[in-house]
Design an enzyme around this catalytic site. Sequence first.
Site, PDB file in Angstrom:
ATOM      1  N   ALA A  67     -62.190  25.726  -2.593  1.00 10.15           N
ATOM      2  CA  ALA A  67     -61.103  24.854  -3.020  1.00 10.15           C
ATOM      3  C   ALA A  67     -61.383  23.474  -2.417  1.00 10.15           C
ATOM      4  CB  ALA A  67     -59.776  25.405  -2.522  1.00 10.15           C
ATOM      5  N   GLY A 110     -62.986  29.560  -2.117  1.00  5.95           N
ATOM      6  CA  GLY A 110     -62.539  29.717  -3.496  1.00  5.95           C
ATOM      7  C   GLY A 110     -63.693  29.931  -4.466  1.00  5.95           C
ATOM      8  N   GLU A 113     -64.317  33.530  -4.330  1.00  4.07           N
ATOM      9  CA  GLU A 113     -63.181  34.190  -4.976  1.00  4.07           C
ATOM     10  C   GLU A 113     -63.236  34.039  -6.496  1.00  4.07           C
ATOM     11  OE1 GLU A 113     -60.600  31.942  -2.323  1.00  4.07           O
ATOM     12  OE2 GLU A 113     -59.661  33.831  -1.749  1.00  4.07           O
ATOM     13  N   GLU A 133     -62.687  30.247   5.291  1.00 10.44           N
ATOM     14  CA  GLU A 133     -61.371  29.606   5.472  1.00 10.44           C
ATOM     15  C   GLU A 133     -60.874  29.652   6.914  1.00 10.44           C
ATOM     16  OE1 GLU A 133     -62.177  31.702   3.038  1.00 10.44           O
ATOM     17  OE2 GLU A 133     -61.416  30.943   1.122  1.00 10.44           O
TER      18      GLU A 133
HETATM   19  N1  CAA Z   1     -63.918  20.504  -0.641  1.00  8.67           N
HETATM   20  C1  CAA Z   1     -64.095  19.179  -0.782  1.00  8.67           C
HETATM   21  N2  CAA Z   1     -65.307  18.586  -0.655  1.00  8.67           N
HETATM   22  C2  CAA Z   1     -66.355  19.380  -0.387  1.00  8.67           C
HETATM   23  C3  CAA Z   1     -66.234  20.771  -0.229  1.00  8.67           C
HETATM   24  C4  CAA Z   1     -64.938  21.334  -0.378  1.00  8.67           C
HETATM   25  N3  CAA Z   1     -64.718  22.644  -0.302  1.00  8.67           N
HETATM   26  N4  CAA Z   1     -67.454  21.287   0.040  1.00  8.67           N
HETATM   27  C5  CAA Z   1     -68.320  20.259   0.055  1.00  8.67           C
HETATM   28  N5  CAA Z   1     -67.662  19.098  -0.200  1.00  8.67           N
HETATM   29  C6  CAA Z   1     -68.220  17.758  -0.278  1.00  8.67           C
HETATM   30  C7  CAA Z   1     -68.534  17.205   1.108  1.00  8.67           C
HETATM   31  O1  CAA Z   1     -67.361  16.695   1.710  1.00  8.67           O
HETATM   32  C8  CAA Z   1     -69.559  16.150   0.777  1.00  8.67           C
HETATM   33  O2  CAA Z   1     -68.870  15.022   0.291  1.00  8.67           O
HETATM   34  P1  CAA Z   1     -69.262  13.514   0.829  1.00  8.67           P
HETATM   35  O3  CAA Z   1     -70.684  13.337   0.353  1.00  8.67           O
HETATM   36  O4  CAA Z   1     -68.263  12.659   0.133  1.00  8.67           O
HETATM   37  O5  CAA Z   1     -69.142  13.589   2.307  1.00  8.67           O
HETATM   38  C9  CAA Z   1     -70.329  16.771  -0.371  1.00  8.67           C
HETATM   39  O6  CAA Z   1     -69.483  17.779  -0.931  1.00  8.67           O
HETATM   40  C10 CAA Z   1     -71.628  17.425   0.063  1.00  8.67           C
HETATM   41  O7  CAA Z   1     -71.324  18.355   1.093  1.00  8.67           O
HETATM   42  P2  CAA Z   1     -72.059  18.351   2.533  1.00  8.67           P
HETATM   43  O8  CAA Z   1     -72.511  16.977   2.889  1.00  8.67           O
HETATM   44  O9  CAA Z   1     -71.143  19.043   3.490  1.00  8.67           O
HETATM   45  O10 CAA Z   1     -73.333  19.259   2.188  1.00  8.67           O
HETATM   46  P3  CAA Z   1     -74.169  20.208   3.187  1.00  8.67           P
HETATM   47  O11 CAA Z   1     -75.343  20.634   2.410  1.00  8.67           O
HETATM   48  O12 CAA Z   1     -74.347  19.530   4.503  1.00  8.67           O
HETATM   49  O13 CAA Z   1     -73.190  21.458   3.452  1.00  8.67           O
HETATM   50  C11 CAA Z   1     -71.676  23.248   2.828  1.00  8.67           C
HETATM   51  C12 CAA Z   1     -72.857  22.340   2.400  1.00  8.67           C
HETATM   52  C13 CAA Z   1     -72.121  24.179   3.972  1.00  8.67           C
HETATM   53  C14 CAA Z   1     -71.261  24.063   1.618  1.00  8.67           C
HETATM   54  C15 CAA Z   1     -70.510  22.350   3.327  1.00  8.67           C
HETATM   55  O14 CAA Z   1     -70.261  21.361   2.347  1.00  8.67           O
HETATM   56  C16 CAA Z   1     -69.223  23.085   3.568  1.00  8.67           C
HETATM   57  O15 CAA Z   1     -69.084  23.758   4.591  1.00  8.67           O
HETATM   58  N6  CAA Z   1     -68.249  23.006   2.629  1.00  8.67           N
HETATM   59  C17 CAA Z   1     -66.949  23.606   2.789  1.00  8.67           C
HETATM   60  C18 CAA Z   1     -66.992  25.104   2.581  1.00  8.67           C
HETATM   61  C19 CAA Z   1     -65.626  25.697   2.793  1.00  8.67           C
HETATM   62  O16 CAA Z   1     -65.061  25.656   3.877  1.00  8.67           O
HETATM   63  N7  CAA Z   1     -65.033  26.274   1.717  1.00  8.67           N
HETATM   64  C20 CAA Z   1     -63.733  26.882   1.770  1.00  8.67           C
HETATM   65  C21 CAA Z   1     -62.705  25.920   1.273  1.00  8.67           C
HETATM   66  S1  CAA Z   1     -61.047  26.489   1.535  1.00  8.67           S
HETATM   67  C22 CAA Z   1     -60.742  27.524   0.232  1.00  8.67           C
HETATM   68  O17 CAA Z   1     -61.572  27.739  -0.616  1.00  8.67           O
HETATM   69  C23 CAA Z   1     -59.360  28.139   0.217  1.00  8.67           C
HETATM   70  C24 CAA Z   1     -59.216  29.282  -0.754  1.00  8.67           C
HETATM   71  O18 CAA Z   1     -59.342  30.437  -0.377  1.00  8.67           O
HETATM   72  C25 CAA Z   1     -58.894  29.057  -2.135  1.00  8.67           C
END
Ligand code: CAA
Length: 261
Positions: A67, A110, A113, A133
Site C-alpha cells: 500500500a 499489500g 496480499e 507492515e
Molecule cells: N509506498 C510508497 N512509496 C513506496 C513504497 C510504498 N509501499 N515502496 C517503495 N516506494 C517508493 C520509495 O519511497 C521510493 O520513492 P522515492 O524515489 O520518491 O524516494 C521508490 O519507491 C523506490 O523505492 P526505494 O528507493 O526504497 O527502492 P529500494 O530498491 O531501495 O527498496 C523496497 C525497495 C525494499 C521494496 C523498499 O522500497 C521498501 O521497503 N518499500 C516498502 C515496503 C513495505 O513496507 N510495504 C508494506 C506497505 S504497508 C501495507 O502494504 C499495508 C497493507 O497491508 C495493505
Amino acid sequence: NKEYEHILVSRPAEGVGLITLNRPKALNALSSPLFKELNEAAEELDKDESIGALVLTGSERAFAAGADIKEMKDKTFVDVYRNRFLEDWTKITALRKPIIAAVSGYALGGGCELALMCDIILASPTAVFGQPEINLGVIPGGGGTQRLVHAIGKSRTMELTLTGRNFSAVEAESWGVVSRVVSEGEGKVVEEAVKMAALIASKSQVAVQAGKEAVNAAYEMTLAEGLRFERRLFHGLFATQDQKEGMSAFAEKRKSTWNHS
Ligand code: CAA
C-alpha cells in the site's frame, strides 16, 4: 481499451485480459487512485464476453511494494474507519473469471496480499514476498494474516507477520503459496501466465466459472457443505450445452466446440 494513469490494459492473446500495474517510480505502490483503476479495469474485463481469464502483473523490479505508505502516513483512525480504507480491495476476489498473478520482484505488504487475492500465482525466481507492515508499526490490512494462514499454516504466517521477514520464490513454491516458479528471463513469468490464461479461456466458460466458485467455497464452508455445494454445481452443469457437447465430442472421438452456454 480505456487509457488509465496507473495501469496498462491489453489483450495479449485470444480470450486474455492483461492488467499491468504501472507506477514504476513508486515500485507500483498501491495508492487509492491506482486501486480504483485496477478495480474498474478488472470489472470491465470480467463483464467482457470475449475475455475468459485475466492476468495481473507489475514490472520486473516490483509486482507491488505494498500500500502507498506516503498516502497512509498522516491518516487518522477516523479517516481510515469512516472512509472504509482498503475495503474496496476485496472487489478483486469477487471476479467471476479466473485471475492469475504473474509476480516478479517485490510483492510486499499489500503487494503480497494482492497476489494472494488472485486465483493462481506464478512467480519469477526474482520474486520476493513478505508482510513487512510490522516494521511500520501496523499489521497487514489487505487480508494477509487470513489468506496466508490458509496457504501456509499458522506458524509460518505468525513468523512472517511478527518478524516482517521476506520470503523467496523458492520458499513460496515449497510452501504452496505459488503454483510454480517459472524459469528465469525477462517477461517469462508474464508469458507463462498469459499462456495459462489462454488455455483456461479456451475451455467452457460456464464450467471454468463453476470450478472457480467450487474451489473458493473450500475457504468458507465445512467439508460436508463444500462437498454438497460442489456436487450441486456439478449437477447444474448438466443443464448446459457445453456438457452435452463435451461428453458427445469425447464419445465421438472429436474435438469439442464450446459455445459457453
Ligand atoms: N509506498 C510508497 N512509496 C513506496 C513504497 C510504498 N509501499 N515502496 C517503495 N516506494 C517508493 C520509495 O519511497 C521510493 O520513492 P522515492 O524515489 O520518491 O524516494 C521508490 O519507491 C523506490 O523505492 P526505494 O528507493 O526504497 O527502492 P529500494 O530498491 O531501495 O527498496 C523496497 C525497495 C525494499 C521494496 C523498499 O522500497 C521498501 O521497503 N518499500 C516498502 C515496503 C513495505 O513496507 N510495504 C508494506 C506497505 S504497508 C501495507 O502494504 C499495508 C497493507 O497491508 C495493505
